[in-house]
Design a protein around this motif. Structure first.
Motif, PDB file in Angstrom:
ATOM      1  N   VAL A 150       0.838  -1.204   0.000  1.00  0.00           N
ATOM      2  CA  VAL A 150       0.000   0.000   0.000  1.00  0.00           C
ATOM      3  C   VAL A 150       0.870   1.251   0.000  1.00  0.00           C
ATOM      4  N   CYS A 151       1.911   1.251   0.837  1.00  0.00           N
ATOM      5  CA  CYS A 151       2.805   2.412   0.903  1.00  0.00           C
ATOM      6  C   CYS A 151       3.538   2.635  -0.421  1.00  0.00           C
ATOM      7  N   LEU A 152       3.883   1.562  -1.113  1.00  0.00           N
ATOM      8  CA  LEU A 152       4.578   1.693  -2.395  1.00  0.00           C
ATOM      9  C   LEU A 152       3.627   2.079  -3.528  1.00  0.00           C
ATOM     10  N   ASN A 153       2.424   1.519  -3.499  1.00  0.00           N
ATOM     11  CA  ASN A 153       1.515   1.683  -4.636  1.00  0.00           C
ATOM     12  C   ASN A 153       0.659   2.942  -4.573  1.00  0.00           C
ATOM     13  N   PHE A 154       0.320   3.403  -3.359  1.00  0.00           N
ATOM     14  CA  PHE A 154      -0.629   4.506  -3.260  1.00  0.00           C
ATOM     15  C   PHE A 154      -0.132   5.785  -3.931  1.00  0.00           C
TER      16      PHE A 154
END
Length: 228
Positions: A150-154
């Motif tokens: 989530v932290c990488l993709n958001f």
């Protein structure tokens, strides 16, 4: 321009997911994991590293890139049709009124809501897809991988959808359905003209009725004067 019926919504979702999945696979393989793949295989490019290891790791085995794209596309398209598109419209409608607010503001709100829903959902699926099952399974490792994804993709999802993917898809959508959109625009103009005509007629009738009441009042006044 927003889709107006179920078929247009399905086409719009198909185009969005088609572009987004390719962008995400590229982002994941080349940007996030590219250096790791090249260091593990000793190759000088990411595509050569993927070929050297026999594909992309998924479901505990190596799969070709096209299979990875197809699997992610199927899951993403299902989620977009069932959750992303309808729920994002409802969330945006709670804050903005599409009849009063500027279309760009309302569409931007829909995009932000879609990213907020789809990014955690697809990251959760990706945590299952790419989990290192050869090391055994641990629910805490899965949840940690989900949070990491989530932290990488958001940030990637937010900026690409808001500034690149959605403007491109909406332009393409207008080209595909230009005849239908032009027909609908013409019908809306005719409806506005009819509504204006009806309003003018109602105003005219109100003016006539007011004048009739004034004439009645004047006649009553004259009648009283004559009797006196």
């Amino acid at each position: 321009m927003m889709p107006r019926n179920q078929f247009q919504r399905m086409v719009f979702a198909f185009l969005t997911v088609l572009v987004t999945v390719h962008a995400y696979v590229f982002y994941s393989l080349y940007v996030v994991n590219g250096n790791t793949l090249m260091n593990l295989t000793g190759e000088d490019s990411v595509i050569h590293a993927i070929n050297a290891q026999g594909g992309v790791y998924m479901f505990g085995r190596m799969l070709p890139i096209w299979a990875v794209i197809l699997i992610e596309f199927c899951f993403a398209y299902f989620l977009e049709c069932v959750m992303g598109s309808p729920c994002s419209f409802q969330l945006a409608s709670r804050v903005f009124d599409p009849r009063r607010n500027h279309p760009m503001i309302f569409e931007s709100a829909i995009i932000c809501a879609t990213v907020g829903l789809m990014c955690p959902a697809m990251s959760f699926l990706a945590a299952w897809f790419y989990y290192p099952y050869y090391q055994g399974f641990c629910i805490w490792t899965l949840l940690a991988n989900w949070l990491k994804l989530v932290c990488l993709n958001f940030p990637f999802a937010f900026f690409t959808q808001l500034f690149f993917i959605q403007p491109f898809i909406r332009t393409l959508f207008k080209l595909i359905f230009r005849r239908d959109l032009a027909k609908r625009a013409h019908l809306e103009q005719e409806m506005e003209k009819n509504q204006k005509r009806v309003k003018d007629e109602i105003d005219a009738i109100d003016s006539i009725m007011k004048r009739v009441d004034e004439i009645k009042a004047e006649l009553e006044e004259e009648k009283k004067n004559l009797l006196n």
